[in-house]
Design an enzyme around this catalytic site. Structure first.
Site, mmCIF file in Angstrom:
data_model
loop_
_atom_site.group_PDB
_atom_site.id
_atom_site.type_symbol
_atom_site.label_atom_id
_atom_site.label_comp_id
_atom_site.label_asym_id
_atom_site.label_seq_id
_atom_site.Cartn_x
_atom_site.Cartn_y
_atom_site.Cartn_z
ATOM 1 N N HIS A 1 0.872 -1.181 0.000
ATOM 2 C CA HIS A 1 0.000 0.000 0.000
ATOM 3 C C HIS A 1 0.907 1.229 0.000
ATOM 4 O O HIS A 1 2.022 1.182 0.524
ATOM 5 C CB HIS A 1 -0.835 -0.052 1.283
ATOM 6 C CG HIS A 1 -1.893 0.989 1.415
ATOM 7 N ND1 HIS A 1 -1.619 2.285 1.782
ATOM 8 C CD2 HIS A 1 -3.243 0.923 1.258
ATOM 9 C CE1 HIS A 1 -2.757 2.976 1.847
ATOM 10 N NE2 HIS A 1 -3.759 2.165 1.526
ATOM 11 N N LYS B 1 -10.301 -0.715 10.405
ATOM 12 C CA LYS B 1 -10.562 -1.904 9.589
ATOM 13 C C LYS B 1 -10.952 -3.101 10.464
ATOM 14 O O LYS B 1 -11.307 -4.155 9.956
ATOM 15 C CB LYS B 1 -9.332 -2.245 8.751
ATOM 16 C CG LYS B 1 -9.010 -1.168 7.711
ATOM 17 C CD LYS B 1 -7.926 -1.608 6.775
ATOM 18 C CE LYS B 1 -7.209 -0.452 6.113
ATOM 19 N NZ LYS B 1 -7.948 0.185 5.030
ATOM 20 N N CYS C 1 -4.695 2.430 -3.675
ATOM 21 C CA CYS C 1 -3.448 2.927 -3.064
ATOM 22 C C CYS C 1 -2.310 1.942 -3.282
ATOM 23 O O CYS C 1 -1.507 1.677 -2.373
ATOM 24 C CB CYS C 1 -3.622 3.202 -1.579
ATOM 25 S SG CYS C 1 -4.831 4.468 -1.248
ATOM 26 N N GLN D 1 -4.457 -5.349 7.078
ATOM 27 C CA GLN D 1 -5.470 -6.257 6.524
ATOM 28 C C GLN D 1 -5.415 -7.640 7.180
ATOM 29 O O GLN D 1 -6.193 -8.522 6.812
ATOM 30 C CB GLN D 1 -5.275 -6.411 5.010
ATOM 31 C CG GLN D 1 -5.370 -5.113 4.232
ATOM 32 C CD GLN D 1 -6.792 -4.578 4.139
ATOM 33 O OE1 GLN D 1 -7.766 -5.265 4.476
ATOM 34 N NE2 GLN D 1 -6.933 -3.343 3.699
ATOM 35 N N ASP E 1 3.177 -4.590 7.938
ATOM 36 C CA ASP E 1 1.944 -3.814 7.885
ATOM 37 C C ASP E 1 0.782 -4.789 8.078
ATOM 38 O O ASP E 1 0.454 -5.571 7.183
ATOM 39 C CB ASP E 1 1.873 -3.110 6.521
ATOM 40 C CG ASP E 1 0.549 -2.397 6.283
ATOM 41 O OD1 ASP E 1 -0.382 -2.568 7.086
ATOM 42 O OD2 ASP E 1 0.450 -1.681 5.275
HETATM 43 N N1 PLP Z 1 -1.733 -0.585 4.631
HETATM 44 C C1 PLP Z 1 -2.683 -1.337 4.065
HETATM 45 C C2 PLP Z 1 -2.348 -2.716 3.581
HETATM 46 C C3 PLP Z 1 -3.980 -0.823 3.944
HETATM 47 O O1 PLP Z 1 -4.927 -1.577 3.377
HETATM 48 C C4 PLP Z 1 -4.255 0.482 4.425
HETATM 49 C C5 PLP Z 1 -5.603 1.074 4.280
HETATM 50 O O2 PLP Z 1 -6.254 0.912 3.270
HETATM 51 C C6 PLP Z 1 -3.235 1.213 5.012
HETATM 52 C C7 PLP Z 1 -1.981 0.656 5.101
HETATM 53 C C8 PLP Z 1 -3.463 2.588 5.542
HETATM 54 O O3 PLP Z 1 -4.014 2.517 6.804
HETATM 55 P P1 PLP Z 1 -4.688 3.777 7.546
HETATM 56 O O4 PLP Z 1 -6.093 3.842 7.020
HETATM 57 O O5 PLP Z 1 -4.615 3.464 8.964
HETATM 58 O O6 PLP Z 1 -3.915 4.980 7.188
#
Ligand code: PLP
Length: 411
Positions: A128, A231, A369, A208, A205
């Site tokens: 992302h 989420k 993204c 998800q 990260d």
């Molecule tokens: N990393 C991943 C894999 C995501 O799916 C997302 C959100 O869509 C993010 C980071 C960003 O997270 P946040 O909404 O907390 O900024």
């Protein structure tokens, strides 16, 4: 994925816990297939936030009055619940606004002072933007470079290529646990072990992963793990960074202000210990109370049960979508979360999503993204249906029927 049978869970009753799922959109029952974007909230979470503002609202860590103590207890209680949920120690859990903040905290406090020209950061093709752009900013300022681990045709990491990238100049490997576009579940435990053997720090990260599968961060063996509350059925603007205590102790503060100090003099400031050093300013107190309630809610259902139920929904959706002419699914990893990115021949992703919305079906279209992943597939956008435990088999049937209808309109 962990498979657990949960005959005792009445998923229809679980769904009824989510007030928004009873509404209609454009005169049709809402089918919410955009949980990878943000999760819906059960009444327990909404009520916890409401109750906080109605009965306990005060700032944390400042007031000795009753409301101040209650607010502090509720906020710290949420940290403790989250720590248990993730299997980490509270002293290692920094509360923040979400994954984006958590990764930037590591980028600015850990990487920026440490990296030198010639050093490298390894990322993967499926990251992302939140796990790409902060590293580009750090690379620009330090002279470090970025190397990319690629994926195979199923959307899985090419582990041999990844390990070949882990050369002595690499200081950090930052990768997603679960892809928000492909649903691919990366073998983070094995990958972090390989990185650690080579003295490379790892950031995972978990945006998800945390909402969908049992998590044991201690067992993963990474250095940093980021999650986002919105989420996982919690409020927006909540999240956390877990970091090994030795990193937290060595890292300078990222943002300065109140709450993160022991003593301030004009000659200099003594910072608070542990996570609080990184929590300047008034936090999203009510949000974390809500996240604590979300963690209670998910824990009561059991993450293994949620995982198994979502896997059943995914298998059903895959089978149903395989009958749709001209439909291509992006990402067929062996281990996969209930995220389905797809395109239908002859139809633009945004047109499909717009027409599906008129049928009451909320999916996301766009680059999610993840521009580098779109570049890899040579497409500007895909549609993405992302499921959660509150979705049903009937909704999948209705979604596929709607898809067949709109596909014909666009043909
Ligand atoms: N990393 C991943 C894999 C995501 O799916 C997302 C959100 O869509 C993010 C980071 C960003 O997270 P946040 O909404 O907390 O900024």
């Amino acid at each position: 994925m962990t498979v657990a049978q949960a005959p005792s869970i009445d998923w229809t009753a679980v769904r009824a816990d989510f007030p928004v799922l009873t509404r209609e959109v454009h005169g049709k029952p809402l089918i919410y297939f955009d949980s990878a974007n943000t999760g819906q909230k059960p009444a327990a979470v909404i009520e916890a936030v409401d109750d906080f503002y109605r009965h306990h609202n005060a700032n944390v860590s400042r007031a000795v009055h009753a409301l101040g103590s209650e607010a502090t207890e509720a906020y710290e209680g949420a940290r403790a619940k989250l720590a248990r949920f993730l299997n980490v120690r509270v002293e290692e859990l920094v509360l923040c606004s979400g994954t984006t903040f958590a990764i930037n905290l590591v980028a600015y406090s850990w990487a920026l002072p440490r990296l030198r020209p010639g050093d490298a950061i390894v990322l993967t093709r499926m990251e992302h933007h939140a796990n790409i752009v902060p590293w580009q900013l750090v690379a620009q300022r330090t002279g470090a470079t970025i190397k990319v681990a690629e994926i195979d045709e199923r959307g899985q990491l090419d582990l041999n290529q990844l390990y070949a990238l882990l050369t002595p100049e690499v200081k950090l490997l930052a990768l997603t646990h679960v892809s928000n576009v492909l649903g691919t579940v990366n073998p983070v435990r094995e990958i972090c072990r390989e990185a650690r053997k080579r003295g490379i720090a790892t950031l995972v990260d978990g945006s998800q992963a945390a909402p969908h599968r049992p998590l044991d961060i201690a067992a993963i063996g990474c250095d940093f793990y980021a999650i986002t509350g919105h989420k996982m059925s919690g409020p927006t603007g909540t999240g956390a960074l877990w970091a090994r205590r030795e990193h937290l102790d060595a890292m300078p503060p990222f943002i300065g202000g109140g709450e993160m100090i022991k003593e301030v003099r004009f000659e200099g400031t003594v910072f608070a210990d542990g996570p609080r050093k990184f929590e300047a300013g008034t936090p999203n107190i009510a949000g974390f109370v809500g996240l604590g309630a979300a963690v209670d809610y998910l824990s009561a259902l059991g993450m293994a049960h949620i995982d198994a139920h979502e896997q059943a929904l995914l298998a059903y959706a895959n089978e149903a979508l395989s009958q749709v002419p001209g439909l291509r699914i992006f990402g067929q990893a062996q281990e996969k979360a209930a995220v389905i990115s797809f395109l239908v021949e002859g139809a633009h992703a945004h047109d499909l999503a717009t027409l599906l919305d008129l049928e009451g079906v909320a999916i996301r279209s766009g680059h999610h993204c993840a521009h580098p992943l779109m570049q890899h597939f040579g497409v500007p956008a895909t549609c993405r249906a992302s499921l959660a435990f509150y979705n049903t088999h009937d909704e999948i049937d209705a979604f596929v029927a709607a898809l067949n209808k709109v596909r014909k309109l666009l043909a």
